[in-house]
Design an enzyme around this catalytic site. Structure first.
Site, PDB file in Angstrom:
ATOM      1  N   GLY A  56      -6.871   0.845   3.436  1.00  9.37           N
ATOM      2  CA  GLY A  56      -8.322   0.788   3.344  1.00  9.37           C
ATOM      3  C   GLY A  56      -8.889   1.330   2.058  1.00  9.37           C
ATOM      4  N   GLY A  57      -8.054   2.021   1.281  1.00 16.93           N
ATOM      5  CA  GLY A  57      -8.516   2.524  -0.010  1.00 16.93           C
ATOM      6  C   GLY A  57      -9.332   3.797   0.089  1.00 16.93           C
ATOM      7  N   CYS A  65     -12.829   4.487  -0.117  1.00  9.31           N
ATOM      8  CA  CYS A  65     -14.117   4.638   0.573  1.00  9.31           C
ATOM      9  C   CYS A  65     -14.006   5.085   2.028  1.00  9.31           C
ATOM     10  CB  CYS A  65     -14.934   3.352   0.468  1.00  9.31           C
ATOM     11  SG  CYS A  65     -16.568   3.497   1.240  1.00  9.31           S
ATOM     12  N   HIS A 125     -47.012  -1.184   7.737  1.00  8.64           N
ATOM     13  CA  HIS A 125     -47.537   0.185   7.652  1.00  8.64           C
ATOM     14  C   HIS A 125     -47.158   0.939   8.924  1.00  8.64           C
ATOM     15  CE1 HIS A 125     -50.375   3.495   7.030  1.00  8.64           C
ATOM     16  NE2 HIS A 125     -50.706   3.340   8.318  1.00  8.64           N
ATOM     17  N   GLU A 181       0.855  -1.187   0.000  1.00  4.61           N
ATOM     18  CA  GLU A 181       0.000   0.000   0.000  1.00  4.61           C
ATOM     19  C   GLU A 181       0.890   1.236   0.000  1.00  4.61           C
ATOM     20  OE1 GLU A 181      -2.380   2.579  -0.520  1.00  4.61           O
ATOM     21  OE2 GLU A 181      -3.462   0.688  -0.238  1.00  4.61           O
TER      22      GLU A 181
END
Length: 459
Positions: free
Chosen positions: A39-40, A42, A441, A34
């Site tokens: 974690g990239g 996002c 509902h 890395e």
């Protein structure tokens, strides 16, 4: 010095990290590279931090409307961007702990370095050659910046997350997801916002009725759109940023603002990996070519996540991991073509889409076999109760098979409600099963069966 591994993973995005863990748990010796953020995109500079901004903008918007709900709010209501950024930083801070735990795992060697291929079975990093049987490329993408942008000080989707003062006038180039999301957020924070787009409308993947509905919602919040822009250029003039929209150069075709954000798409981080030395093929846009199993043209080398051009989302990147894991450690049945296209535009209210769009359906050869159901959100009880009836719902059904082919939901809770339709599609159900289901509902989902009673020929 050479080092030998069972597998080498380049990049720690949503596919790379879980794959490394699984391979290590299976006793494989794994090297993980890395060069930047663990974690990239996002969790660091993408979906997670931008959605914390979105939450703050939503809170500000709702608070200003409190009187409509019989709630008295006294005093000045305004944004505090420093506090918003601090909250964002606190939310993404745990990434460091996850990184530390990952580095401590057995059978994993972590390299905070840039790696380049030196052959079909080797990479080079800081003078060291590492070899392996399997390679996995998970390097993601970065903001695409046009050449003319470098004439001015500009913002990207990454750098705008660290602003601590609200821009007086934010000009955004590009009306895609990034441009629209940040446009609405900063309009709510207090900026004047102008969005410039070369196309004739926003959200071009969808039919015109959806594009118009989204634009009307954003315009109602004060956002100005300049569509059909040509010859876009910019420069600095009198400490302001001047943007030229058309070739004529006339005064009416110029904008002046204090800040400019380039939301002009993203490009893959594949241009400095030495792919040519391994013979790995890319397409004209730089995305690594892969097959349905995410294999490149070179044996034992896979490309996962945004860099393979198969999705461009966190959820597709994670599914890429699942596909490759299934090949290496499972029964090998998963493939990229299994997934149904799905995405959401996280404006408020959200726009969510799965499968075939109305635009695509109208252009299809078999359009006569399609049915369309539509319902404005102003007919949805839950939306009325929440005080937000903006938007609409559309679902496309195949007349003969009765299968749901696609859906577009724009309105309160759309990003969550759409999963009921998505699950029906994955389970290969029919519209009748959705129509005949009994939903709780009062919810927005409750109106999906009602929507399925409104099918008509596609026109």
């Amino acid at each position: 010095m050479n080092k030998q591994y069972d597998a080498i993973i380049i990049g720690t995005g949503q596919a790379g990290v879980p794959l490394a863990k699984d391979l290590a748990a299976a006793g494989k010796k794994v090297a993980v590279f890395e060069r930047k953020r663990f974690g990239g995109t996002c969790p660091n500079v993408g979906g997670v931090p931008s959605k914390t901004f979105h939450a703050s903008a939503k809170m500000l918007y709702d608070t200003k409307r409190a009187a409509e709900y019989g709630v008295v709010v006294q005093g000045l209501i305004k944004s505090d961007l420093k506090a918003i950024v601090a909250r964002k930083n606190a939310i993404i801070a745990p990434i460091k702990k996850r990184e530390d735990k990952f580095k401590a795992l057995k059978h994993i060697d972590f390299y905070n370095q840039h790696a380049r291929f030196s052959g079909t079975q080797s990479i080079s990093a800081n003078g060291t050659i590492l070899t392996a049987k399997f390679f996995f490329i998970n390097v993601g993408t970065r903001p695409r910046i046009p050449s003319y942008a470098y004439k001015v000080d500009f913002l990207t989707s990454t750098t705008i997350l660290d602003l601590e003062m609200v821009p007086e006038h934010l000009i955004i180039i590009g009306a895609g997801a990034i441009g629209l999301e940040f446009g609405q957020m900063f309009a709510r924070f207090g900026s004047k916002v102008t969005i410039v787009e070369m196309g004739s409308r926003i959200v071009p993947r969808e039919h015109e009725d959806v594009s118009i509905a989204v634009q009307q919602v954003l315009e109602a919040e004060g956002i100005i759109f300049r569509l059909n822009a040509e010859c876009i250029d910019c420069n600095t003039s009198k400490n302001q940023i001047e943007v030229h929209l058309h070739c004529s150069g006339s005064e009416k075709d110029r904008l002046t603002g204090t800040h400019i954000l380039f939301a002009t798409g993203r490009q893959p981080n594949t241009d400095d990996l030495g792919l040519e030395k391994a013979g790995i093929e890319r397409n004209d846009n730089g995305y690594i070519k892969v097959n349905d199993l995410l294999e490149t043209n070179v044996k034992n080398i896979w490309a996962l996540g945004d860099c393979n051009g198969k999705g461009g989302f966190t959820h597709t990147a994670y599914h890429d991991y699942q596909i490759v894991k299934d090949q290496l450690l499972g029964n090998g049945k998963r493939k990229a073509s299994d997934r149904i296209p799905c995405w959401s535009l996280f404006i408020d209210p959200p726009l969510a889409h799965i499968g075939l769009s109305k635009k695509e359906a109208l252009a299809a050869i078999e359009r006569d076999n399609f049915l369309l159901a539509q319902l404005p959100m102003e007919h949805v009880t839950r939306a009325i109760e929440k005080g937000d009836t903006r938007g609409l719902m559309e679902i496309i059904v195949h007349k003969k098979t009765k299968k749901i082919l696609g859906a577009t939901l724009f309105g309160v809770g759309a990003d969550e409600v759409i999963h009921a339709v998505l699950q029906n599609m994955y389970c290969k159900g029919t519209f009748e099963e959705l129509r005949d289901a009994v939903h709780i509902h009062p919810t927005v989902s409750e109106f999906l069966p009602t929507l399925m009673e409104k099918l008509k020929p596609l026109k």
